[in-house]
Structure formats: structure tokens, C-alpha cells
Design a protein around this motif. Sequence first.
Motif, mmCIF file in Angstrom:
data_model
loop_
_atom_site.group_PDB
_atom_site.id
_atom_site.type_symbol
_atom_site.label_atom_id
_atom_site.label_comp_id
_atom_site.label_asym_id
_atom_site.label_seq_id
_atom_site.Cartn_x
_atom_site.Cartn_y
_atom_site.Cartn_z
ATOM 1 N N GLY A 86 20.918 2.333 48.398
ATOM 2 C CA GLY A 86 20.866 1.442 47.248
ATOM 3 C C GLY A 86 21.444 2.047 45.992
ATOM 4 N N SER A 87 20.901 3.187 45.552
ATOM 5 C CA SER A 87 21.339 3.835 44.318
ATOM 6 C C SER A 87 21.556 5.317 44.588
ATOM 7 C CB SER A 87 20.291 3.673 43.206
ATOM 8 O OG SER A 87 20.051 2.307 42.934
ATOM 9 N N VAL A 88 22.620 5.867 44.038
ATOM 10 C CA VAL A 88 22.913 7.289 44.184
ATOM 11 C C VAL A 88 22.867 7.926 42.795
ATOM 12 C CG1 VAL A 88 24.580 9.031 44.909
ATOM 13 C CG2 VAL A 88 24.351 6.894 46.209
ATOM 14 N N CYS A 89 22.037 8.972 42.675
ATOM 15 C CA CYS A 89 21.889 9.688 41.410
ATOM 16 C C CYS A 89 22.400 11.112 41.605
ATOM 17 C CB CYS A 89 20.432 9.730 40.957
ATOM 18 S SG CYS A 89 19.647 8.109 40.822
ATOM 19 N N THR A 90 23.515 11.433 40.974
ATOM 20 C CA THR A 90 24.047 12.793 41.021
ATOM 21 C C THR A 90 23.446 13.550 39.842
ATOM 22 O OG1 THR A 90 26.110 11.905 41.927
ATOM 23 C CG2 THR A 90 26.131 14.184 41.146
ATOM 24 N N VAL A 91 22.627 14.554 40.153
ATOM 25 C CA VAL A 91 21.851 15.240 39.127
ATOM 26 C C VAL A 91 22.136 16.741 39.195
ATOM 27 C CG1 VAL A 91 19.527 15.806 38.332
ATOM 28 C CG2 VAL A 91 20.020 13.513 39.197
ATOM 29 N N GLU A 92 22.698 17.283 38.124
ATOM 30 C CA GLU A 92 22.884 18.733 38.033
ATOM 31 C C GLU A 92 23.202 19.098 36.598
ATOM 32 O OE1 GLU A 92 26.061 19.950 40.631
ATOM 33 O OE2 GLU A 92 27.111 18.060 40.351
ATOM 34 N N ASN A 93 22.783 20.324 36.247
ATOM 35 C CA ASN A 93 23.037 20.844 34.898
ATOM 36 C C ASN A 93 22.561 19.884 33.814
ATOM 37 O OD1 ASN A 93 24.220 23.034 36.195
ATOM 38 N ND2 ASN A 93 26.282 22.152 36.053
ATOM 39 N N PHE A 94 21.390 19.277 34.018
ATOM 40 C CA PHE A 94 20.752 18.387 33.046
ATOM 41 C C PHE A 94 21.536 17.110 32.794
ATOM 42 C CE2 PHE A 94 19.898 22.847 31.894
ATOM 43 C CZ PHE A 94 18.558 22.902 32.231
ATOM 44 N N ARG A 95 22.457 16.797 33.691
ATOM 45 C CA ARG A 95 23.279 15.609 33.571
ATOM 46 C C ARG A 95 22.984 14.686 34.746
ATOM 47 N NH1 ARG A 95 28.800 14.224 35.197
ATOM 48 N NH2 ARG A 95 29.900 13.110 33.525
ATOM 49 N N CYS A 96 23.011 13.389 34.530
ATOM 50 C CA CYS A 96 22.713 12.427 35.582
ATOM 51 C C CYS A 96 23.782 11.333 35.598
ATOM 52 C CB CYS A 96 21.331 11.804 35.355
ATOM 53 S SG CYS A 96 20.966 10.426 36.443
ATOM 54 N N VAL A 97 24.349 11.084 36.783
ATOM 55 C CA VAL A 97 25.311 10.001 36.972
ATOM 56 C C VAL A 97 24.712 9.039 37.987
ATOM 57 C CG1 VAL A 97 27.636 9.367 37.669
ATOM 58 C CG2 VAL A 97 27.235 11.563 36.516
ATOM 59 N N VAL A 98 24.564 7.782 37.604
ATOM 60 C CA VAL A 98 23.909 6.779 38.445
ATOM 61 C C VAL A 98 24.917 5.739 38.896
ATOM 62 C CG1 VAL A 98 22.071 5.059 38.579
ATOM 63 C CG2 VAL A 98 21.751 7.117 37.191
ATOM 64 N N ALA A 99 24.882 5.429 40.191
ATOM 65 C CA ALA A 99 25.732 4.367 40.739
ATOM 66 C C ALA A 99 24.881 3.456 41.602
ATOM 67 C CB ALA A 99 26.868 4.957 41.571
ATOM 68 N N SER A 100 24.805 2.179 41.234
ATOM 69 C CA SER A 100 24.039 1.203 42.008
ATOM 70 C C SER A 100 24.621 -0.177 41.767
ATOM 71 C CB SER A 100 22.563 1.223 41.610
ATOM 72 O OG SER A 100 22.373 0.669 40.320
ATOM 73 N N ASP A 101 24.026 -1.185 42.403
ATOM 74 C CA ASP A 101 24.508 -2.557 42.214
ATOM 75 C C ASP A 101 24.242 -3.064 40.807
ATOM 76 O OD1 ASP A 101 25.453 -2.734 44.787
ATOM 77 O OD2 ASP A 101 23.605 -3.608 45.590
ATOM 78 N N THR A 102 23.164 -2.572 40.184
ATOM 79 C CA THR A 102 22.748 -3.106 38.885
ATOM 80 C C THR A 102 22.968 -2.152 37.725
ATOM 81 O OG1 THR A 102 20.487 -2.331 39.303
ATOM 82 C CG2 THR A 102 21.006 -4.602 39.931
ATOM 83 N N VAL A 103 23.037 -0.848 38.007
ATOM 84 C CA VAL A 103 23.195 0.138 36.931
ATOM 85 C C VAL A 103 24.274 1.136 37.311
ATOM 86 C CG1 VAL A 103 22.099 1.978 35.600
ATOM 87 C CG2 VAL A 103 20.770 -0.054 36.228
ATOM 88 N N ASN A 104 25.218 1.306 36.427
ATOM 89 C CA ASN A 104 26.221 2.363 36.550
ATOM 90 C C ASN A 104 26.284 3.051 35.194
ATOM 91 O OD1 ASN A 104 27.832 2.113 39.305
ATOM 92 N ND2 ASN A 104 27.398 0.024 38.576
ATOM 93 N N THR A 105 25.757 4.254 35.126
ATOM 94 C CA THR A 105 25.634 4.899 33.832
ATOM 95 C C THR A 105 25.715 6.405 33.981
ATOM 96 O OG1 THR A 105 24.285 4.996 31.817
ATOM 97 C CG2 THR A 105 23.113 5.093 33.903
ATOM 98 N N ILE A 106 26.051 7.061 32.879
ATOM 99 C CA ILE A 106 26.070 8.524 32.809
ATOM 100 C C ILE A 106 25.128 8.931 31.679
ATOM 101 C CG2 ILE A 106 27.444 10.590 32.366
ATOM 102 C CD1 ILE A 106 29.877 9.089 33.410
ATOM 103 N N VAL A 107 24.151 9.775 32.000
ATOM 104 C CA VAL A 107 23.220 10.287 30.992
ATOM 105 C C VAL A 107 23.604 11.735 30.722
ATOM 106 C CG1 VAL A 107 20.828 10.674 30.353
ATOM 107 C CG2 VAL A 107 21.419 8.771 31.886
ATOM 108 N N ASP A 108 24.197 11.968 29.565
ATOM 109 C CA ASP A 108 24.701 13.317 29.271
ATOM 110 C C ASP A 108 24.580 13.631 27.785
ATOM 111 O OD1 ASP A 108 25.824 15.770 29.849
ATOM 112 O OD2 ASP A 108 27.893 15.058 29.637
#
Length: 483
Positions: free
Chosen positions: A388-410
Motif C-alpha cells: 500500500g505505502s512505502v516509506c523510505t526512512v534514513e538519516n532523519f529523512r522520510c519519503v512516502v509513496a502511496s495512492d493518497t500521499v506522496n511527500t518528502i519530509v526533510d
Amino acid sequence: MAAVRSLLARLSKYSGLSEERLRHTEIEPAALLELLVVRRHAERTGGSAEAAVLAVVREVAQWLTPTDRLIIDAALCLGLWRDRSDVGVDLERLYADNLGERREALTEQWIALHAHLDVDPAPETPTVKRLRTALEHAAFTALAGLLAAESGYPTAQPTVAAPTVPPAQRGVVTVFGDAVIDHIYRVDDFPTPASPASGRFTDRPGGKGLNRAVAAARLGINVHLVCAVGGDEYGRRIHEFLEAQRVHLDLVKMVPSAPSLVTAVVLAPNGEFQMISCRDTRMQLQEEDLHRPELRAALESSDVVILTFEQPPAVIEQVLSTVSQLHPKPTVIVCPSPSMVAPQGLYQYLGTVDYLVGTTTELAALLPDAFAASADDVVRLLRRLGIGSVCTVENFRCVVASDTVNTIVDHFPHVLRAAVGAAAAFTGALAYRLVNSRTALTADDYVWAAAAMILTQHLGTFATTVPGIEEIDRIVDLFAPPS
């Protein structure tokens, strides 16, 4: 405690403790049958109180000191060594029908049995008379104390409470993963062949499963951890740590005569770390462990299931298969591992996974035979397999890919490059938002989960750095992007 001790000592006569003995003995067994831990075990399993007594005593005995455990095992004829083919001692005499013969066998094999429990040197071998008097009395006192005190029983349910979380918000999370002792080496720089490192050493409970369970529990969630620990001092330390962190212990499997897992963590001043994990098949969950009624009950009551890829593929597949058949199905968070071998057999279950959380390397390890030109390609391929959703998390950074949310928290500033436990803090916070959200997660939920990673930069023990709700709220407010 005195009543329980006296009853156990009397039951040790002749053939020892058994269901049949409890049902037909002339000794009144009420002191054992009415113990809180015995009644809870009987309620959970649906079995008789007599069967619960034997199961509880066998499990609690594992948490005694090695010497007391050996004495109790022989005195009550518990048979804790019967499933060990490599013991090399006379089990027939150790579990004879006559207590006197069991005592003699124990004293004759005293050194060998202690060696199998990694006790070196072993205490001085006692005479049968000393065993019968002082040592058995002390061992029965220790056992009775654990049985009479709820906190001494691994499957007892500690009260989970968090003053900052209203009861209506509290949910249930079940975590599958390892609980280990981390050997932490704080060095000035990573060693090289030409430049050995110098530093300081400490150790503490850790592991992907344990850290995520503690992170969720700190946020006020009822957490069950499904793992295995050894019957050694490290195992007891892990047990005590989990209890102090208010993680339920009913699904923590204690493996007698096996050492708990240890992971070496070499930690640089900038937060970067390198790890060496030591595996032992004895410390893995088995498929039969997944059929326990207590586990089924935990899964059925769970809002979220967190699964780390530290267990054998067959166990991981069985967990995903079981969860997929639950109605309603709990939300599933999977945290992969770069050491995962041949994950292709898991592909049929990836549609069960709602959230996949890992580093770029960990996510790519799930596709060992696929060509992916970039991290984005890896994410797209994984989502194509049903995640459903993939969260790439490393070095205090988060990249989210899903049907409803696509965002980068940095946008959260950080002073370190990495921190042990940051990913666990993110996963625990994500589970909290899932438990308390009435709608699908939004970008704000991922921002909140990413903020939990920032507080792990203190580089103290994970128990002191994993954040609470108010701390995460403060970080979010402090570094909110300008509108």
C-alpha cells in the motif's frame, strides 16, 4: 509464598509434579490452583487449572538462577532437559520416579549440567543431604516467590498506562522481531587495518523488534512483543527491561539452555554506526509458536501488526498469511532487513502489507533479481507487487509513496548523520497515528512520525531517547515550515 513453597516441596515426593498428581493427591492443591498466574493461564488456553499449574511452573522455573533451576527441575521432575538430544547426561535417572534417585543423579551430574547452562565454574557439588535440606528449601523459596508475585511470571499481563494518552485513544499493537543485547562500542572513528579504534563499551537491550515495541509503548499503546530470548542473564535483563517499559510479556518465548542474541554496534561520534548481528537458530521463532491461542488472541485484538524480517522466511510467511485471514484485518507495517535471503516466496503475501518502512538498501534487498535504475524504481516495483505505502526512512529523512500521499519530509534540522533507534521511533510513531486516526493518514501524520526520529540524536540508551507524545508535538511545532 510460604504455602506455595510447602505445597511444592510436598509434591516433589515420589514422581514429582504432574496433572495426575494434582487431581488425585491427598495433598490439598488449592494454594497452587488459585494462583493468579495459574488462573490467567487457564483462561487464556481454555485448559484445566491442573494443566496450567504444570505449564506455569515449567515456564517460571526458567527464570530462576541456573542452580535453582536445576534443583527444581529434578525435584519436581519437570523434564526441562527431555527435548535436548545433546545433553549427554543420564536423563532417565534425573527424572526417575523416586525423588532420592533424582537427587543422586543431580549431584553426580552437577558439573555437566551447569556446564550446559554456561556456568563456569560450577558451584561446589553438594552432598545429597545438603541438597535435600538447605538447597532445595532455598530453590523452592525462590520459585514460590516468583509464582506468588505476578511480575515474576513471563506471561503475566503488566498494566499498560500512559498519563498523556486518554484511555479512548489507546490501541493494541503486536510486534514480531528480535530482542537482543546490543554491545555498543563508542569510537572516535571506525577502525581500519592501519588505524585501530579506541573507545568506550556499554551494553543494553535492543533489536529491531524490541526497539519498535518500546517506541510504541512509550506513546501509550498496549504492545505485545513476539520474540525469543535465552535462559541466561541477558534474557532476564531483556525481560526486566520490557516489563519496565510496559510491554506485554505473554508472547516472549524463553529458550532454556540457550544464550540470548548479541549484536555488536560500533558507533561513531556523528551518529553513524556499523553492526554485526549474531544469529542462532535456537533463538528463532518456530511455526508451532504461531499456533498458540495467546498469539491468536493478540492478533485478533490488534489494531496494528509490526513485522520485522529477523525471523525465518517460513515464520514471516505464516504471520502474513494468518493476519490476511483476520476480519477485520489489522494494519500491517513491515520493516525489512538487508540480510533477508530469497524473499521471493513472500511476494504472494505483499498485498497484505499496508506500510513498508526501511532504508533504500533494505527496500532494494526485497528485489534482488530485479533491475531498478533508482530508488524511485524500487519503490514503484514494490508498490506494483501490492504494497500500500512505502516509506523510505534514513538519516532523519522520510519519503512516502502511496495512492493518497506522496511527500518528502526533510525540514527537521539535525546535528548527526544517523542515530540508532531512529527508524524504530518512526515506526512506533506511525503505529500511534494509525491507532488513533479515524481517517486515512495524511502528510501531517508522516511529519509527526518523522519528528520522532529527531529526539533519538541524544545517543543515550534507547529507553531514554525514544520520545513521548508531548516531545514529538514540541518538535513538530518548533520546526513547522512557514506557511
